[in-house]
Design a protein around this motif. Sequence first.
Motif, PDB file in Angstrom:
ATOM      1  N   LEU A  98     -11.416  11.005  -2.526  1.00 17.63           N
ATOM      2  CA  LEU A  98     -10.314  10.704  -3.650  1.00 17.63           C
ATOM      3  C   LEU A  98      -9.254   9.545  -3.130  1.00 17.63           C
ATOM      4  O   LEU A  98      -9.231   8.611  -3.986  1.00 17.63           O
ATOM      5  N   GLU A  99      -8.897   9.603  -1.855  1.00 19.39           N
ATOM      6  CA  GLU A  99      -8.051   8.366  -1.504  1.00 19.39           C
ATOM      7  C   GLU A  99      -8.978   7.001  -1.567  1.00 19.39           C
ATOM      8  O   GLU A  99      -8.346   6.140  -1.689  1.00 19.39           O
ATOM      9  N   MET A 100     -10.215   7.068  -1.335  1.00 22.24           N
ATOM     10  CA  MET A 100     -11.027   6.023  -1.383  1.00 22.24           C
ATOM     11  C   MET A 100     -11.652   5.542  -2.610  1.00 22.24           C
ATOM     12  O   MET A 100     -12.056   4.434  -2.518  1.00 22.24           O
ATOM     13  N   GLY A 101     -11.136   6.144  -3.667  1.00 17.92           N
ATOM     14  CA  GLY A 101     -11.729   5.746  -5.058  1.00 17.92           C
ATOM     15  C   GLY A 101     -12.831   6.499  -5.462  1.00 17.92           C
ATOM     16  O   GLY A 101     -13.442   6.029  -6.324  1.00 17.92           O
ATOM     17  N   GLN A 129       0.924  -1.278  -0.030  1.00 21.92           N
ATOM     18  CA  GLN A 129      -0.037   0.120  -0.134  1.00 21.92           C
ATOM     19  C   GLN A 129       0.944   1.275   0.078  1.00 21.92           C
ATOM     20  O   GLN A 129       1.724   1.389   0.944  1.00 21.92           O
ATOM     21  N   LEU A 130       0.521   1.900  -0.825  1.00 18.81           N
ATOM     22  CA  LEU A 130       1.548   3.392  -1.112  1.00 18.81           C
ATOM     23  C   LEU A 130       0.809   4.574  -0.248  1.00 18.81           C
ATOM     24  O   LEU A 130      -0.329   4.260   0.068  1.00 18.81           O
ATOM     25  N   ASP A 131       1.616   5.524   0.035  1.00 18.14           N
ATOM     26  CA  ASP A 131       1.117   6.744   0.869  1.00 18.14           C
ATOM     27  C   ASP A 131       0.046   7.096   0.234  1.00 18.14           C
ATOM     28  O   ASP A 131      -0.894   7.849   1.050  1.00 18.14           O
ATOM     29  N   GLY A 132      -0.203   7.412  -1.052  1.00 18.07           N
ATOM     30  CA  GLY A 132      -1.139   8.040  -1.784  1.00 18.07           C
ATOM     31  C   GLY A 132      -2.369   7.220  -1.942  1.00 18.07           C
ATOM     32  O   GLY A 132      -3.623   7.450  -2.409  1.00 18.07           O
ATOM     33  N   GLY A 133      -2.610   5.879  -1.489  1.00 15.42           N
ATOM     34  CA  GLY A 133      -3.693   5.094  -1.027  1.00 15.42           C
ATOM     35  C   GLY A 133      -3.623   3.901  -2.392  1.00 15.42           C
ATOM     36  O   GLY A 133      -4.450   3.308  -2.202  1.00 15.42           O
ATOM     37  N   GLU A 134      -2.819   3.913  -3.500  1.00 18.38           N
ATOM     38  CA  GLU A 134      -2.998   3.099  -4.261  1.00 18.38           C
ATOM     39  C   GLU A 134      -1.930   1.899  -3.860  1.00 18.38           C
ATOM     40  O   GLU A 134      -1.312   1.763  -3.000  1.00 18.38           O
TER      41      GLU A 134
END
Length: 250
Positions: free
Chosen positions: A215-218, A63-68
């Motif tokens: 945005l982070e949650m998609g 898991q990346l810091d940006g959520g991806e």
Amino acid sequence: MGRTVISVRNIFSSLVLAGTLLPALASAQTAPDTLTDSLRINGQKVPVADVSQTPMDGLYHVQLDGGESFYANADGSYFVVGDLYQNDSGGLVNLSEQDKNQERVAALAAVPESERVVSRGVDEPKATITVFTDTSCPYCTRLHESIPELNERGIAVHYLAFPRGGMQSPAARVMQQAWCSDNPGDALSQAFSNETLAANASCDNPVAKQYALGLEMGVQGTPAIILPDGKMVPGFVPPKRLSAMLGLDD
């Protein structure tokens, strides 16, 4: 200093352009520690937030810091982008989506109720949904108009703001005014009815933070309905169908 954002798409674009595989990382650490501390692509350190073991031997969820997120082997020399499925007697189970659901539940649990606009009705709710909404969205208006029926069915609605046009859009300004009003619920209802809100309403409001969370949650559009188990349902859902999805009696 701003945080470097590296997307999964950019990661694999760089690999294709470079035409090389990643070198193996040091094996002295455990795989999660190695991937967290030392994962690099073309010499650039990847901002890893979390690494966890998957049910597949040797495959880790990164898991990346940006959520991806993506999957990697223990030393980061191979990547897999996509969903991981378990194939059992009950059929295919999307393990990646289950992980995303759990992440949404955890992220929403960190949002205090004081920063939400809540409609729960008179009786104790049987279920609670969280809705990322936009006062300029026609389908959000339809969902808002259905709140009395949802409440009657025992469904509480917790609103979070998600201005589709970004924080510079008119809808963002309207929702900031609503969240700053003495009664945010009434103000949102007025906004959904195209009534003008007080132009001087301002405060330290959570709209920008909630937009970033979406945005982070998609979240890609509104309304975006998050069920209690973290599953995200895009678009307007009629109350009767939503009640069935939540396992409530008609």
